[in-house]
Motif scaffolding. Structure first.
Motif, PDB file in Angstrom:
ATOM      1  N   GLN A 272      15.181 -13.978  -2.694  1.00 28.36           N
ATOM      2  CA  GLN A 272      14.497 -14.298  -3.937  1.00 28.36           C
ATOM      3  C   GLN A 272      13.083 -13.725  -3.893  1.00 28.36           C
ATOM      4  OE1 GLN A 272      15.677 -15.827  -6.787  1.00 28.36           O
ATOM      5  NE2 GLN A 272      13.706 -15.117  -7.566  1.00 28.36           N
ATOM      6  N   PRO A 273      12.820 -12.656  -4.664  1.00 27.12           N
ATOM      7  CA  PRO A 273      11.471 -12.067  -4.657  1.00 27.12           C
ATOM      8  C   PRO A 273      10.509 -12.876  -5.516  1.00 27.12           C
ATOM      9  CG  PRO A 273      12.860 -10.889  -6.215  1.00 27.12           C
ATOM     10  CD  PRO A 273      13.742 -11.914  -5.547  1.00 27.12           C
ATOM     11  N   SER A 274       9.245 -12.890  -5.144  1.00 27.96           N
ATOM     12  CA  SER A 274       8.233 -13.561  -5.952  1.00 27.96           C
ATOM     13  C   SER A 274       7.978 -12.758  -7.223  1.00 27.96           C
ATOM     14  CB  SER A 274       6.928 -13.695  -5.162  1.00 27.96           C
ATOM     15  OG  SER A 274       6.347 -12.413  -4.954  1.00 27.96           O
ATOM     16  N   ASP A 275       7.447 -13.406  -8.244  1.00 29.76           N
ATOM     17  CA  ASP A 275       7.136 -12.719  -9.501  1.00 29.76           C
ATOM     18  C   ASP A 275       6.131 -11.597  -9.265  1.00 29.76           C
ATOM     19  OD1 ASP A 275       8.812 -14.422 -10.853  1.00 29.76           O
ATOM     20  OD2 ASP A 275       7.227 -15.746 -11.574  1.00 29.76           O
ATOM     21  N   GLU A 276       5.154 -11.845  -8.386  1.00 32.23           N
ATOM     22  CA  GLU A 276       4.151 -10.827  -8.082  1.00 32.23           C
ATOM     23  C   GLU A 276       4.795  -9.592  -7.472  1.00 32.23           C
ATOM     24  OE1 GLU A 276      -0.173 -10.476  -5.815  1.00 32.23           O
ATOM     25  OE2 GLU A 276       1.380 -11.796  -4.981  1.00 32.23           O
ATOM     26  N   LEU A 277       5.762  -9.798  -6.575  1.00 35.64           N
ATOM     27  CA  LEU A 277       6.445  -8.674  -5.936  1.00 35.64           C
ATOM     28  C   LEU A 277       7.264  -7.892  -6.952  1.00 35.64           C
ATOM     29  CD1 LEU A 277       7.439  -6.965  -3.608  1.00 35.64           C
ATOM     30  CD2 LEU A 277       9.047  -8.790  -3.000  1.00 35.64           C
ATOM     31  N   VAL A 278       7.968  -8.587  -7.835  1.00 36.42           N
ATOM     32  CA  VAL A 278       8.772  -7.911  -8.857  1.00 36.42           C
ATOM     33  C   VAL A 278       7.875  -7.049  -9.744  1.00 36.42           C
ATOM     34  CG1 VAL A 278      10.231  -8.260 -10.884  1.00 36.42           C
ATOM     35  CG2 VAL A 278      10.596  -9.652  -8.847  1.00 36.42           C
ATOM     36  N   GLN A 279       6.737  -7.597 -10.137  1.00 34.21           N
ATOM     37  CA  GLN A 279       5.810  -6.834 -10.971  1.00 34.21           C
ATOM     38  C   GLN A 279       5.256  -5.625 -10.225  1.00 34.21           C
ATOM     39  OE1 GLN A 279       2.963  -8.888 -13.581  1.00 34.21           O
ATOM     40  NE2 GLN A 279       3.820 -10.816 -12.846  1.00 34.21           N
ATOM     41  N   TRP A 280       4.963  -5.801  -8.945  1.00 33.75           N
ATOM     42  CA  TRP A 280       4.420  -4.708  -8.131  1.00 33.75           C
ATOM     43  C   TRP A 280       5.418  -3.551  -8.031  1.00 33.75           C
ATOM     44  CZ3 TRP A 280      -0.116  -3.476  -5.681  1.00 33.75           C
ATOM     45  CH2 TRP A 280      -0.055  -2.463  -4.728  1.00 33.75           C
ATOM     46  N   ILE A 281       6.665  -3.866  -7.730  1.00 36.72           N
ATOM     47  CA  ILE A 281       7.680  -2.822  -7.594  1.00 36.72           C
ATOM     48  C   ILE A 281       7.928  -2.145  -8.936  1.00 36.72           C
ATOM     49  CG2 ILE A 281      10.082  -2.331  -6.982  1.00 36.72           C
ATOM     50  CD1 ILE A 281       9.981  -4.706  -5.048  1.00 36.72           C
ATOM     51  N   ALA A 282       7.994  -2.943 -10.011  1.00 33.94           N
ATOM     52  CA  ALA A 282       8.236  -2.375 -11.336  1.00 33.94           C
ATOM     53  C   ALA A 282       7.114  -1.441 -11.763  1.00 33.94           C
ATOM     54  CB  ALA A 282       8.403  -3.498 -12.362  1.00 33.94           C
ATOM     55  N   ALA A 283       5.886  -1.737 -11.340  1.00 36.77           N
ATOM     56  CA  ALA A 283       4.729  -0.921 -11.728  1.00 36.77           C
ATOM     57  C   ALA A 283       4.638   0.378 -10.947  1.00 36.77           C
ATOM     58  CB  ALA A 283       3.440  -1.719 -11.529  1.00 36.77           C
TER      59      ALA A 283
ATOM     60  N   PRO B 214       1.901  -2.972 -17.841  1.00 32.41           N
ATOM     61  CA  PRO B 214       1.121  -4.207 -17.990  1.00 32.41           C
ATOM     62  C   PRO B 214       0.530  -4.734 -16.685  1.00 32.41           C
ATOM     63  CG  PRO B 214       3.138  -4.339 -19.272  1.00 32.41           C
ATOM     64  CD  PRO B 214       3.224  -3.084 -18.460  1.00 32.41           C
ATOM     65  N   TYR B 215       1.257  -4.561 -15.567  1.00 35.51           N
ATOM     66  CA  TYR B 215       0.736  -5.071 -14.302  1.00 35.51           C
ATOM     67  C   TYR B 215      -0.482  -4.277 -13.856  1.00 35.51           C
ATOM     68  CZ  TYR B 215       0.660  -6.888  -9.531  1.00 35.51           C
ATOM     69  OH  TYR B 215       0.279  -7.488  -8.354  1.00 35.51           O
ATOM     70  N   ARG B 216      -0.446  -2.953 -14.058  1.00 37.02           N
ATOM     71  CA  ARG B 216      -1.603  -2.123 -13.730  1.00 37.02           C
ATOM     72  C   ARG B 216      -2.800  -2.519 -14.608  1.00 37.02           C
ATOM     73  NH1 ARG B 216      -1.176   0.398  -8.827  1.00 37.02           N
ATOM     74  NH2 ARG B 216       0.725   1.627  -8.647  1.00 37.02           N
ATOM     75  N   VAL B 217      -2.521  -2.755 -15.882  1.00 38.87           N
ATOM     76  CA  VAL B 217      -3.588  -3.156 -16.803  1.00 38.87           C
ATOM     77  C   VAL B 217      -4.189  -4.489 -16.366  1.00 38.87           C
ATOM     78  CG1 VAL B 217      -4.088  -3.882 -19.173  1.00 38.87           C
ATOM     79  CG2 VAL B 217      -2.662  -1.868 -18.758  1.00 38.87           C
TER      80      VAL B 217
END
Length: 339
Positions: A169-180, A289-292
């Motif tokens: 189960q990845p954390s939300d922060e990790l999911v956003q990081w990989i997606a970015a 959005p995560y970069r922003v």
């Protein structure tokens, strides 16, 4: 929400293969995974490949109409279907004229496909020439699979599903990081596997766990380089820079990436002053959005004058790199040493 391509993969696994598949888009992982799933349902002795930069449409039709010898169904992969896109080279235009009859024959043929063959057209192009009759007619009878980069939401769903395949189960922060990350899906899939194996029996995977084993990504390293420089952390900035040089990265390329980072920070700061929230800014400047979000929290986001000054200095570095006889590595190093 399940991405459309995931539903199409599920259909490939559960249902009989369709006579024709048309895979369009530049995301290599989605192409390869789709082909792998189709190929898994075909006897290896009855799998054939053609490259339309060398072979002809007629060769494909002839093979499809030839009865399979080892199994009831054969599969045919057609790479580089250049006739489906706008002709950009004279030799392509000449070949297109020469093959007009074959194209007409092909259009008639797809109306009555071989019952014992599945033909997969792999078109790794951003788009096809929708004006062409061959494209219009094939799209009417084929299963069309978009292998374009996933939307932000679809990519997040895909990332979570990749971790769940390892019971993680990845954390939300990790999911956003990989997606970015600008990396392709195949690279991300490999990095997710490394992180999942690294965690062993533990279920939760945090960003720090992922970064512990992830391979360095150029854009992320340059982001860290820029952060260190913008915040006057000279020693750290030089350390990252020298590490990038060891990886054979060109100073000119690093300058371009640093300039892009500065421009993004300036744009975010501008819209932030106007009262825009991160999602609105991301939409305005077409950034992730995560970069922003990271840029909005940056201590220099409101210091436009300082950022513009650094960008102008970087433009001078760019000019010097292109014209000066000084060692290129030294030119950017001097810039990083400036206050």
């Amino acid at each position: 929400m399940v991405p459309l391509i995931t539903k199409q993969w599920q259909a490939i696994g559960k249902e009989p293969l369709a006579p024709f598949y048309l895979i369009i888009g530049e995301e290599a992982y989605l192409h390869d995974e789709t082909i792998r799933r189709i190929r898994a349902k075909v006897d290896s002795e009855e799998w054939f490949s053609f490259d339309l930069e060398q072979a002809s449409i007629g060769d494909v039709m002839l093979e499809a109409d030839t009865m399979p010898f080892f199994a009831e169904q054969k599969g045919i992969l057609v790479n580089n279907p250049i006739l489906f896109r706008a002709s950009t080279k004279e030799k392509e235009k000449d070949k297109e004229k020469e093959s007009k009859k074959a194209v007409d024959d092909f259009i008639r043929w797809i109306q009555h496909p071989s019952p014992s063959a599945t033909v997969v057209f792999s078109a790794p192009y951003e788009k096809l020439d929708e004006r062409k009759k061959i494209v219009k007619e094939l799209k009417k009878v084929a299963v069309v699979i978009e292998a374009a980069p996933l939307s932000e939401q679809d990519q997040k769903s895909w990332i979570v599903s990749q971790f769940r395949a390892y019971d993680k189960q990845p954390s939300d922060e990790l999911v956003q990081w990989i997606a970015a990350s600008p990396s392709g899906l195949e690279f991300k899939r490999n990095e997710i596997q490394k992180a999942a194996l690294y965690k062993g029996d533990e279920t939760n995977v945090e960003l720090v766990d992922f970064q512990e084993v992830a391979a360095p990504v150029l854009e992320d390293n340059v982001f860290a380089l820029g952060e260190a420089y913008f915040l006057n952390q000279r020693e750290q900035a030089l350390g990252i820079y020298h590490e990038l040089l060891k990886q054979k990265e060109e100073p000119l390329k690093l300058v371009a990436l640093l300039a892009s980072q500065l421009r993004l920070l300036i744009q975010v700061g501008y819209y932030k002053k106007l009262g825009y929230h991160s999602a609105q800014i991301a939409g305005q400047i077409k950034a992730h959005p995560y970069r922003v979000k990271l840029m909005m929290e940056h201590p220099l986001a409101d210091q436009e004058q300082i950022l513009v000054s650094k960008l102008k200095a970087l433009a001078e570095v760019d000019m010097e790199l292109k014209s000066s006889g000084m060692k290129k590595e030294r030119i950017l190093e001097l810039y990083l040493l400036e206050k």
